[in-house]
Design a protein around this motif. Structure first.
Motif, PDB file in Angstrom:
ATOM      1  N   GLY A  54       6.989   8.286   7.748  1.00 16.74           N
ATOM      2  CA  GLY A  54       7.587   8.490   6.426  1.00 16.74           C
ATOM      3  C   GLY A  54       7.410   7.271   5.542  1.00 16.74           C
ATOM      4  N   LEU A  55       7.593   6.073   6.116  1.00 16.76           N
ATOM      5  CA  LEU A  55       7.423   4.855   5.330  1.00 16.76           C
ATOM      6  C   LEU A  55       5.959   4.653   4.954  1.00 16.76           C
ATOM      7  CD1 LEU A  55       8.654   2.372   4.070  1.00 16.76           C
ATOM      8  CD2 LEU A  55       8.532   1.214   6.280  1.00 16.76           C
ATOM      9  N   VAL A  56       5.056   4.957   5.863  1.00 21.37           N
ATOM     10  CA  VAL A  56       3.621   4.835   5.571  1.00 21.37           C
ATOM     11  C   VAL A  56       3.239   5.753   4.408  1.00 21.37           C
ATOM     12  CG1 VAL A  56       1.309   5.264   6.465  1.00 21.37           C
ATOM     13  CG2 VAL A  56       2.991   4.114   7.899  1.00 21.37           C
ATOM     14  N   VAL A  57       3.677   7.003   4.495  1.00 22.13           N
ATOM     15  CA  VAL A  57       3.360   7.965   3.436  1.00 22.13           C
ATOM     16  C   VAL A  57       3.981   7.526   2.111  1.00 22.13           C
ATOM     17  CG1 VAL A  57       3.722  10.343   2.663  1.00 22.13           C
ATOM     18  CG2 VAL A  57       3.044   9.887   5.031  1.00 22.13           C
ATOM     19  N   ALA A  58       5.217   7.017   2.160  1.00 17.03           N
ATOM     20  CA  ALA A  58       5.883   6.567   0.938  1.00 17.03           C
ATOM     21  C   ALA A  58       5.109   5.426   0.282  1.00 17.03           C
ATOM     22  CB  ALA A  58       7.310   6.128   1.252  1.00 17.03           C
ATOM     23  N   ILE A  59       4.628   4.482   1.080  1.00 13.75           N
ATOM     24  CA  ILE A  59       3.866   3.359   0.528  1.00 13.75           C
ATOM     25  C   ILE A  59       2.575   3.858  -0.115  1.00 13.75           C
ATOM     26  CG2 ILE A  59       2.604   1.256   1.135  1.00 13.75           C
ATOM     27  CD1 ILE A  59       4.721   0.762   3.303  1.00 13.75           C
ATOM     28  N   MET A  60       1.898   4.801   0.536  1.00 16.52           N
ATOM     29  CA  MET A  60       0.669   5.360  -0.034  1.00 16.52           C
ATOM     30  C   MET A  60       0.953   6.065  -1.355  1.00 16.52           C
ATOM     31  SD  MET A  60      -1.205   6.911   3.334  1.00 16.52           S
ATOM     32  CE  MET A  60      -1.802   5.858   4.661  1.00 16.52           C
ATOM     33  N   MET A  61       2.032   6.842  -1.398  1.00 15.71           N
ATOM     34  CA  MET A  61       2.374   7.548  -2.634  1.00 15.71           C
ATOM     35  C   MET A  61       2.755   6.566  -3.747  1.00 15.71           C
ATOM     36  SD  MET A  61       4.335  11.080  -1.561  1.00 15.71           S
ATOM     37  CE  MET A  61       5.616  10.308  -0.583  1.00 15.71           C
ATOM     38  N   MET A  62       3.423   5.476  -3.374  1.00 12.18           N
ATOM     39  CA  MET A  62       3.761   4.467  -4.385  1.00 12.18           C
ATOM     40  C   MET A  62       2.505   3.888  -5.020  1.00 12.18           C
ATOM     41  SD  MET A  62       6.800   2.351  -2.501  1.00 12.18           S
ATOM     42  CE  MET A  62       8.311   3.138  -1.967  1.00 12.18           C
ATOM     43  N   PHE A  63       1.533   3.546  -4.190  1.00  7.96           N
ATOM     44  CA  PHE A  63       0.311   2.969  -4.733  1.00  7.96           C
ATOM     45  C   PHE A  63      -0.429   3.984  -5.604  1.00  7.96           C
ATOM     46  CE2 PHE A  63      -4.277   1.982  -4.277  1.00  7.96           C
ATOM     47  CZ  PHE A  63      -4.276   0.802  -5.011  1.00  7.96           C
ATOM     48  N   ALA A  64      -0.459   5.248  -5.139  1.00  9.17           N
ATOM     49  CA  ALA A  64      -1.152   6.280  -5.907  1.00  9.17           C
ATOM     50  C   ALA A  64      -0.430   6.579  -7.223  1.00  9.17           C
ATOM     51  CB  ALA A  64      -1.267   7.552  -5.069  1.00  9.17           C
ATOM     52  N   THR A  65       0.894   6.495  -7.219  1.00  8.95           N
ATOM     53  CA  THR A  65       1.678   6.855  -8.404  1.00  8.95           C
ATOM     54  C   THR A  65       1.871   5.690  -9.362  1.00  8.95           C
ATOM     55  OG1 THR A  65       2.898   8.466  -7.051  1.00  8.95           O
ATOM     56  CG2 THR A  65       3.851   7.872  -9.184  1.00  8.95           C
ATOM     57  N   PHE A  66       2.187   4.513  -8.807  1.00 13.15           N
ATOM     58  CA  PHE A  66       2.545   3.369  -9.649  1.00 13.15           C
ATOM     59  C   PHE A  66       1.467   2.296  -9.702  1.00 13.15           C
ATOM     60  CE2 PHE A  66       6.630   4.718  -7.506  1.00 13.15           C
ATOM     61  CZ  PHE A  66       7.042   5.532  -8.546  1.00 13.15           C
ATOM     62  N   GLY A  67       0.488   2.363  -8.794  1.00 11.51           N
ATOM     63  CA  GLY A  67      -0.541   1.336  -8.742  1.00 11.51           C
ATOM     64  C   GLY A  67      -0.041   0.022  -8.188  1.00 11.51           C
ATOM     65  N   SER A  68       1.124   0.024  -7.525  1.00  8.36           N
ATOM     66  CA  SER A  68       1.711  -1.191  -6.976  1.00  8.36           C
ATOM     67  C   SER A  68       2.602  -0.827  -5.804  1.00  8.36           C
ATOM     68  CB  SER A  68       2.529  -1.925  -8.039  1.00  8.36           C
ATOM     69  OG  SER A  68       3.216  -3.029  -7.486  1.00  8.36           O
ATOM     70  N   ILE A  69       2.768  -1.793  -4.896  1.00  2.82           N
ATOM     71  CA  ILE A  69       3.732  -1.612  -3.807  1.00  2.82           C
ATOM     72  C   ILE A  69       4.735  -2.761  -3.785  1.00  2.82           C
ATOM     73  CG2 ILE A  69       2.248  -0.197  -2.334  1.00  2.82           C
ATOM     74  CD1 ILE A  69       1.509  -2.688  -0.791  1.00  2.82           C
ATOM     75  N   ASN A  70       4.704  -3.616  -4.804  1.00  5.89           N
ATOM     76  CA  ASN A  70       5.714  -4.657  -4.953  1.00  5.89           C
ATOM     77  C   ASN A  70       6.996  -4.036  -5.500  1.00  5.89           C
ATOM     78  OD1 ASN A  70       4.094  -6.906  -4.171  1.00  5.89           O
ATOM     79  ND2 ASN A  70       3.059  -6.763  -6.152  1.00  5.89           N
ATOM     80  N   PHE A  71       8.134  -4.550  -5.078  1.00  8.86           N
ATOM     81  CA  PHE A  71       9.398  -4.021  -5.571  1.00  8.86           C
ATOM     82  C   PHE A  71       9.439  -4.030  -7.099  1.00  8.86           C
ATOM     83  CE2 PHE A  71      11.613  -5.651  -1.483  1.00  8.86           C
ATOM     84  CZ  PHE A  71      11.164  -4.546  -0.794  1.00  8.86           C
TER      85      PHE A  71
END
Length: 644
Positions: free
Chosen positions: A182-199
């Motif tokens: 779940g965390l892996v998928v969430a990180i991938m979706m964050m990058f795809a959606t926001f272009g960043s994984i920094n808080f």
């Protein structure tokens, strides 16, 4: 002190490295070195906390970039650390309670031949958890997340010569891998959606994303939290994790692993505030789990498993509060901190009882231990009063606030959530009173061990184990006393003048819902429900003969509770068996389908080649005939084309 945040995880990591690589040369002093590294990290945390107190609210957050981690095109991630109002709460809990557990372990693991390795794993656990809460991006958090999973696997299965311990470690590892996806998928979706994984990048861009995107990310983060924090439906590993040494149970349940999921949700508050459906899922999981764990706790005779079920339930309270949004974030953290003290005290008390009872864990074979272990009795009793929420103990200031916030949700949702939280408080009072009565009160249900060489038989007792109960040494009781002080005072300190709420407000915000009834009505009602749970347990167990073997279950609920509400059975029926069938089918499809197609193609080519090869006779006259026939075919074709 503007830099040096890296020292917080680096010090225990250094301890783990020295003990693991130093080998047997560190056996004599390795455990002391590990304790020193944990205490040093705590001292650094205290210095940072004092520094933050001296700053203005807007300037309290400290950050530190250590190096460029992923300088890839389109994905720029620095290995950075963030020490803000939220993470410092976890730092002080992890290093403070963790250091006391280290010291306690010196006495508990005194005679274990692998003591040095055990302390190395404890240091590794602290380092991984500190990295998890200090990372300033989700990828760094994920590294700490997996480090915690590794350390828990090593510690739960520390006594790997026991098949049950090895199995429990594997079970915890596998179940947590489900949540980790779940965390892996969430990180991938964050990058795809926001272009960043920094808080900072994710939270700044979240407001511009679609609700469906942030909802999907929120649900993926919830799945991750369910795995680490043992929430329904990924709760089945927690009870089996008691196969590890008792200090491990205290560390996992009080200061490290199970709190990681709560941290993840609260840290990601911006995402959940924008995703009402994900928030609803969070409160549903919390409400179900707090009742789920409480019911299971009523049926456990193993003292550690009863406390494990209690942890599942108490974490459910925290998750429920976190799902309430700004109205509950601070209370979730408050209960997490108070729970860190009283649950650590309860587990260390259980370990002290086991230490004096030849490692016996069955409460049906205890009884009357308060006379033999007075310090353990008092410290455990203070933790008991704290988890019940009796004023003025710490649980009163945190759990009662969650119950108020649940009722404050308003409408049908508020009634359902508030009632669930209130019912959980009553059941908690019942099973914890049962633990106290079976362990410290009543007549002894063990046979006293006579000194060797006297020729005397153990004193006659009808049932039970042979034991010589005695108080634990000072190296174990002093940490228990200090943690018990925290069980008494931490709630009042955190709640005084809304101290923790104001402290966390820059990170999680705040909201004060309007209650339909005065606060004192909820407080009195909660106290009445708790006392009712105590009374029911007292009536059932005080002064009654306790059989060594639990009576046969007389109700379906009792049967279900003894079987952990069929958590393992559901996992087996829904996931394992279908997974086995799917694996067999995929194996068949791979062998007969994919491999069959490849083998059939090669066989067809080989057969065709063999037939074509027969045309090669080696006789000139045959080749001349082929040439003549071919020329005739060409001529005939040209004639036919010309006629058209």
């Amino acid at each position: 002190m503007t830099g040096g945040i890296w020292l917080l995880p680096a010090l225990p990591l250094l301890g783990a490295t020295v003990l693991l690589l130093g080998g047997r040369r560190t056996d004599r002093w390795g455990h002391l070195f590990a304790c020193g590294m944990a205490l040093a990290s705590f001292a650094v945390g205290v210095v940072f906390f004092a520094q933050m107190l001296g700053r203005d609210t807007a300037d309290r957050a400290l950050s530190e970039d250590l190096f460029s981690w992923l300088p890839a095109a389109g994905l720029q991630v620095d290995f950075g650390l963030l020490l803000d109002q939220l993470s410092i709460c976890f730092v002080l809990l992890i290093t403070g309670v963790g250091s006391l557990i280290h010291i306690y372990s010196v006495g508990y693991m005194k005679d274990d031949v692998a003591k040095r390795r055990f302390f190395a794993y404890l240091n590794l656990f602290l380092a991984a958890m500190l990295l998890l809460v200090l990372a300033d991006n989700y990828l760094g958090l994920y590294v700490g997340w997996e480090g915690v999973g590794l350390a828990s696997y090593l510690l739960i299965g520390f006594w790997q010569f026991k098949p049950s311990a090895a199995t429990a470690a594997k079970k915890a590892f596998v179940v947590n891998r489900v949540g980790d996806m779940g965390l892996v998928v969430a990180i991938m979706m964050m990058f795809a959606t926001f272009g960043s994984i920094n808080f900072s990048g994710v939270f700044a861009a979240a407001d511009g994303a679609s609700e469906s995107a942030v909802t999907a990310i929120g649900l993926a983060l919830l799945l991750a939290a369910c795995g680490k924090s043992a929430q329904v439906p990924l709760q089945s590993w927690l009870g089996d994790a008691m196969e590890g040494p008792t200090p491990v149970s205290a560390l996992i349940h009080a200061a490290t692993m199970v709190t990681a999921g709560v941290y993840l949700i609260v840290r990601s508050n911006v995402i959940f505030d924008l995703a009402p459906s994900a928030q609803l899922a969070v409160v549903a999981v919390g409400a179900v789990t707090l009742l789920f764990g409480a019911i299971i706790g009523c049926a456990k005779d193993d003292i550690k498993k009863a406390l494990a079920a209690s942890t599942m339930s108490q974490i459910g309270y925290m998750v429920l509060a976190a799902g309430l949004g700004p109205a509950g974030y601070a209370f979730a953290i408050m209960h997490l901190l108070t729970h860190g003290f009283f649950k650590a005290g309860l587990f260390l008390g259980a370990g002290s009882v086991m230490h004096g009872m030849n490692d016996e864990t069955d409460m049906r074979r205890y009884g009357g231990l308060r006379a033999f272990m007075p310090i353990t009795f008092v410290t455990f009793g203070l933790g008991y009063l704290a988890i019940l929420g009796i004023p003025p103990f710490s649980g009163y200031f945190s759990k009662d606030k969650i119950i108020e916030a649940a009722f404050g949700a308003g409408g049908t949702e508020g009634i359902v959530l508030g009632t669930a939280a209130l019912l959980g408080a009553g059941i908690t009072a019942f099973y914890m009173t049962r633990v106290m009565l079976l362990t410290f009160f009543g007549t002894p249900r063990w046979r006293e061990e006579r000194p060797e060489g006297t020729g005397a038989e153990p004193a006659e007792r009808p049932e039970g184990t042979v034991a010589h109960p005695h108080e634990s040494p000072g190296v174990m009781t002093w940490p228990m006393i200090l943690i018990a002080i925290g069980s008494v005072t931490s709630g009042a300190i955190l709640a005084f003048g809304g101290a923790l709420q104001h402290w966390l407000e820059p990170v999680v915000g705040s909201h004060h819902p309007d209650l339909a009834v005065p606060v004192w009505v909820i407080t009195v009602t909660t106290l009445v429900v708790v006392l009712a749970g105590v009374a029911v347990a007292y009536r059932q167990y005080a002064g009654q003969k306790i059989p060594e073997v639990a009576p046969a279950a007389v109700s379906p609920l009792t049967v279900a509770a003894r079987r952990d509400l069929y958590g393992d059975a559901v996992n087996e029926a829904v996931f394992m068996r279908p997974g086995q069938h799917l694996t067999r089918w995929l194996g068949y499809f791979d062998g007969r389908g994919i491999d069959g197609a490849v083998s059939g193609l090669t066989a067809a080519i080989a057969g065709t080649s063999a037939r074509i090869r027969r045309l090669q006779t080696g006789f000139v006259r045959t080749y001349a005939l082929y040439m003549f026939a071919g020329a005739g075919a060409v001529a005939a074709t040209m004639v036919l084309v010309g006629l058209r």
